[in-house]
Design an enzyme around this catalytic site. Structure first.
Site, mmCIF file in Angstrom:
data_model
loop_
_atom_site.group_PDB
_atom_site.id
_atom_site.type_symbol
_atom_site.label_atom_id
_atom_site.label_comp_id
_atom_site.label_asym_id
_atom_site.label_seq_id
_atom_site.Cartn_x
_atom_site.Cartn_y
_atom_site.Cartn_z
ATOM 1 N N LYS A 22 -55.180 -33.372 140.571
ATOM 2 C CA LYS A 22 -54.022 -33.783 139.766
ATOM 3 C C LYS A 22 -52.856 -32.818 139.964
ATOM 4 O O LYS A 22 -51.747 -33.229 140.271
ATOM 5 C CB LYS A 22 -54.414 -33.813 138.278
ATOM 6 C CG LYS A 22 -53.231 -33.879 137.328
ATOM 7 C CD LYS A 22 -53.653 -34.040 135.886
ATOM 8 C CE LYS A 22 -53.801 -32.769 135.102
ATOM 9 N NZ LYS A 22 -52.552 -32.076 134.747
ATOM 10 N N ASN A 23 -53.117 -31.536 139.782
ATOM 11 C CA ASN A 23 -52.014 -30.582 139.772
ATOM 12 C C ASN A 23 -51.472 -30.249 141.162
ATOM 13 O O ASN A 23 -50.418 -29.627 141.284
ATOM 14 C CB ASN A 23 -52.414 -29.313 139.002
ATOM 15 C CG ASN A 23 -52.520 -29.602 137.507
ATOM 16 O OD1 ASN A 23 -52.059 -30.651 137.039
ATOM 17 N ND2 ASN A 23 -53.135 -28.708 136.769
ATOM 18 N N CYS A 99 -49.765 -31.735 126.992
ATOM 19 C CA CYS A 99 -50.815 -31.150 126.159
ATOM 20 C C CYS A 99 -50.227 -30.218 125.105
ATOM 21 O O CYS A 99 -49.356 -29.407 125.406
ATOM 22 C CB CYS A 99 -51.793 -30.358 127.027
ATOM 23 S SG CYS A 99 -52.730 -31.387 128.146
ATOM 24 N N ARG A 104 -44.795 -23.858 125.058
ATOM 25 C CA ARG A 104 -44.406 -24.387 126.355
ATOM 26 C C ARG A 104 -42.885 -24.537 126.534
ATOM 27 O O ARG A 104 -42.368 -25.655 126.719
ATOM 28 C CB ARG A 104 -45.147 -25.697 126.647
ATOM 29 C CG ARG A 104 -46.650 -25.549 126.454
ATOM 30 C CD ARG A 104 -47.427 -26.688 127.011
ATOM 31 N NE ARG A 104 -47.680 -26.550 128.434
ATOM 32 C CZ ARG A 104 -48.297 -27.454 129.169
ATOM 33 N NH1 ARG A 104 -48.702 -28.568 128.616
ATOM 34 N NH2 ARG A 104 -48.503 -27.257 130.447
ATOM 35 N N ASP A 296 -57.376 -23.658 132.497
ATOM 36 C CA ASP A 296 -57.825 -25.052 132.409
ATOM 37 C C ASP A 296 -59.352 -25.176 132.355
ATOM 38 O O ASP A 296 -59.877 -26.259 132.085
ATOM 39 C CB ASP A 296 -57.285 -25.861 133.603
ATOM 40 C CG ASP A 296 -55.782 -26.073 133.517
ATOM 41 O OD1 ASP A 296 -55.209 -25.834 132.436
ATOM 42 O OD2 ASP A 296 -55.178 -26.460 134.534
ATOM 43 N N ARG A 389 -55.903 -38.912 131.444
ATOM 44 C CA ARG A 389 -54.730 -38.331 132.106
ATOM 45 C C ARG A 389 -55.154 -37.485 133.305
ATOM 46 O O ARG A 389 -54.395 -37.334 134.254
ATOM 47 C CB ARG A 389 -53.965 -37.422 131.132
ATOM 48 C CG ARG A 389 -53.135 -38.169 130.119
ATOM 49 C CD ARG A 389 -52.387 -37.182 129.246
ATOM 50 N NE ARG A 389 -51.624 -36.253 130.066
ATOM 51 C CZ ARG A 389 -51.200 -35.065 129.657
ATOM 52 N NH1 ARG A 389 -51.449 -34.656 128.432
ATOM 53 N NH2 ARG A 389 -50.512 -34.286 130.461
HETATM 54 C C1 EPZ Z 1 -49.509 -25.654 134.910
HETATM 55 O O1 EPZ Z 1 -48.743 -25.828 133.724
HETATM 56 C C2 EPZ Z 1 -50.564 -26.724 134.899
HETATM 57 N N1 EPZ Z 1 -49.919 -28.029 134.933
HETATM 58 C C3 EPZ Z 1 -51.434 -26.552 133.669
HETATM 59 O O2 EPZ Z 1 -52.447 -27.527 133.693
HETATM 60 C C4 EPZ Z 1 -52.059 -25.166 133.671
HETATM 61 O O3 EPZ Z 1 -52.786 -24.961 132.492
HETATM 62 C C5 EPZ Z 1 -50.970 -24.109 133.790
HETATM 63 O O4 EPZ Z 1 -50.129 -24.379 134.940
HETATM 64 C C6 EPZ Z 1 -51.508 -22.700 133.957
HETATM 65 O O5 EPZ Z 1 -52.337 -22.632 135.082
HETATM 66 C C7 EPZ Z 1 -49.561 -28.569 136.101
HETATM 67 O O6 EPZ Z 1 -49.736 -28.011 137.174
HETATM 68 C C8 EPZ Z 1 -48.952 -29.927 136.063
HETATM 69 P P1 EPZ Z 1 -47.001 -22.355 133.320
HETATM 70 P P2 EPZ Z 1 -47.358 -25.120 133.529
HETATM 71 O O7 EPZ Z 1 -45.545 -22.662 133.314
HETATM 72 O O8 EPZ Z 1 -46.687 -24.981 134.838
HETATM 73 C C9 EPZ Z 1 -45.044 -19.786 129.794
HETATM 74 C C10 EPZ Z 1 -53.759 -29.246 132.823
HETATM 75 O O9 EPZ Z 1 -54.584 -29.366 131.898
HETATM 76 N N2 EPZ Z 1 -43.735 -20.333 130.182
HETATM 77 O O10 EPZ Z 1 -47.566 -21.670 134.497
HETATM 78 O O11 EPZ Z 1 -46.661 -25.850 132.453
HETATM 79 C C11 EPZ Z 1 -45.967 -20.859 129.214
HETATM 80 O O12 EPZ Z 1 -45.679 -21.099 127.860
HETATM 81 C C12 EPZ Z 1 -52.471 -28.495 132.620
HETATM 82 O O13 EPZ Z 1 -53.917 -29.749 133.944
HETATM 83 C C13 EPZ Z 1 -42.587 -19.854 129.564
HETATM 84 O O14 EPZ Z 1 -42.645 -18.977 128.693
HETATM 85 O O15 EPZ Z 1 -47.793 -23.700 133.035
HETATM 86 C C14 EPZ Z 1 -47.317 -20.219 129.451
HETATM 87 O O16 EPZ Z 1 -47.591 -19.293 128.443
HETATM 88 C C15 EPZ Z 1 -52.303 -28.004 131.222
HETATM 89 N N3 EPZ Z 1 -41.377 -20.376 129.941
HETATM 90 C C16 EPZ Z 1 -47.122 -19.472 130.776
HETATM 91 O O17 EPZ Z 1 -45.711 -19.353 130.938
HETATM 92 C C17 EPZ Z 1 -41.263 -21.342 130.889
HETATM 93 O O18 EPZ Z 1 -40.128 -21.767 131.171
HETATM 94 C C18 EPZ Z 1 -47.688 -20.173 132.005
HETATM 95 O O19 EPZ Z 1 -47.326 -21.545 132.006
HETATM 96 C C19 EPZ Z 1 -42.435 -21.822 131.513
HETATM 97 C C20 EPZ Z 1 -43.654 -21.294 131.137
#
Ligand code: EPZ
Length: 408
Positions: A22-23, A99, A104, A296, A389
């Site tokens: 998916k990702n 989610c 986020r 995850d 999803r």
């Molecule tokens: C990706 O989400 C994945 N989604 C998530 O999978 C996964 O859990 C996550 O990476 C971490 O590995 C997809 O690839 C589509 P991040 P993402 O931005 O990119 C903070 C699943 O179940 N942050 O790397 O949204 C954020 O709050 C999903 O498949 C900010 O502060 O995660 C978090 O604490 C759920 N500001 C950390 O960074 C921002 O602008 C990492 O999040 C962006 C993120």
């Protein structure tokens, strides 16, 4: 509303194949905006999130407006914004949904686009939305992520491909999905180096769209792989998990061995012979960016730890709302103390009993299925849109290896 009925106590036997990731697929679908013509993706998982991404891209026009209703359904709806701004010089989109696992925010995306010359304003009215414009075009920038972000790295990489000049992204994440996206774009004319390391360099094409030449084949989903391995460790009896890419789950496999699960890996097939007879031991787990333990897999692994002897600590460092499922798990009979939003102590082993619950997010939903498979009696899992999803026909595929699970 559909739900899953899961009865515990069956061992898992036979062969299960891991589906396309998916990702890895979602950013590649979003990258179609950078192309002159259609792109082809092989092994695309037929799941709700890829359907939503296709709908979202299908509805896009030159006005750069992202459909609010669809974007509210999944976080990855922010991915196409990277290409939309680069291509049309503007984008309007809502705060992405998805989610409920923490706050986020999207500040690192907005900071990155700002560094490339775009201005963001909050749109008027509800729901919260953003309007980004770069009337003078986007220029390459030297940008450092204050927080490493997976979709942030992907989105900015896509914008940089069409921007003018060179972009350097520092403190980028190392997740394998970044390299899959970069390799695909490079195979079609982009110039990206360093993907998979903390510093990525992108030579921009000054608005010149990519010309499609080479398809993308979605790799096996490493989170599905890890989830099946957890099922194997708990209930496996000659269970064979096909397409297992061990290099993408190094810390996960180290911890699986540490808890005493017995498996062998033969040519990308992970085999659990008599795993269900093994006594598992407690272990501490800390989630981290790649190559650390993936957030995850935290919820599914916690289910495994409820069956391990002793006291385990789970430390969720990536998201602050990702231990929300524990209350339900304790109602099933687990003994888990939630210390704060990031840490939980698990006392095991515990006998679980089936009950009714609702899936809070994709991964906790799958964790509930695993809990149901080891519990006594029947569990009813609602809100299975969340599970659909991320996992294709999960009920049918688990039934094929002996699980008692029905979609009603
Ligand atoms: C990706 O989400 C994945 N989604 C998530 O999978 C996964 O859990 C996550 O990476 C971490 O590995 C997809 O690839 C589509 P991040 P993402 O931005 O990119 C903070 C699943 O179940 N942050 O790397 O949204 C954020 O709050 C999903 O498949 C900010 O502060 O995660 C978090 O604490 C759920 N500001 C950390 O960074 C921002 O602008 C990492 O999040 C962006 C993120």
């Amino acid at each position: 509303m559909a739900k899953f009925l899961v009865k515990g106590g069956r061992l898992l036997e036979g062969e299960i194949e891991i589906n396309g990731s998916k990702n890895a697929a979602l950013p590649v679908l979003a990258s179609s905006l950078l192309f002159k013509e259609k792109i082809e993706i092989e092994n695309l998982p037929n799941i709700e999130d890829t359907k939503r991404m296709k709908e979202l891209i299908g509805k896009l026009g030159a006005d750069g407006k992202i459909d609010y209703e669809i974007a509210k359904k999944f976080r990855a709806s922010i991915l196409p914004v990277g290409g939309v701004i680069a291509r049309f010089g503007k984008a309007a989109f809502p705060h992405p949904g998805g989610c409920v696992i923490g706050e986020r925010p999207i500040d690192v995306f907005l900071d990155g686009w700002k560094a490339m010359g775009a201005k963001t304003e909050l749109s008027e009215g509800a729901p919260t939305g953003y309007v980004i414009a770069a009337p003078e075009g986007l220029s390459g920038a030297d940008y450092t992520f204050k927080i490493p972000s997976v979709t942030g790295t992907e989105a900015l990489m896509m914008t940089a491909v069409l921007a003018k000049g060179t972009t350097i992204l520092r403190n980028a994440v190392l997740e394998p999905e970044i390299k899959y996206l970069a390799d695909f774009l490079n195979a079609n004319g982009a110039k990206i180096s360093g993907a998979g390391t903390a510093t990525i360099k992108i030579e921009g094409r000054s608005g010149k769209l990519l010309e499609y030449g080479a398809p993308f084949t979605a790799p096996p989903d490493r989170i599905e792989a890890g989830s099946f391995a957890i099922m194997g460790a708990l209930l496996g009896k000659n269970l064979r998990i096909k397409n297992f890419v061990a290099e993408e789950l190094p810390t996960f496999l180290a911890l699986l061995s540490n808890v005493g699960a017995e498996y062998v890996l033969e040519d990308n097939v992970l085999i659990f012979k008599d795993a269900h007879k093994k006594t598992l031991r407690a272990s501490n787990v800390t989630t981290k960016e790649f190559p650390g333990f993936p957030t995850d897999l935290q919820a599914p692994f916690t289910i495994l730890l409820t069956q391990a002897e002793g006291q385990s600590l789970v430390h969720e460092t990536v998201f602050e709302g990702r231990l929300n499922y524990i209350q339900d798990l304790n109602k099933m009979g687990s003994r888990i103390t939630l210390c704060d939003p990031h840490r939980a102590i698990i006392y095991g082993p515990a006998k679980l009993s089936g009950r009714a619950m609702a899936s809070p997010d994709i991964r906790a939903g799958l964790a509930f299925i695993i809990a149901g498979l080891i519990a006594e009696g029947e569990s009813a899992i609602e809100n299975i849109y969340q599970i659909d999803r991320g996992y294709e026909r999960i009920d049918e595929r688990l039934r094929n290896i002996g699980a008692d699970i029905k979609r009603i």
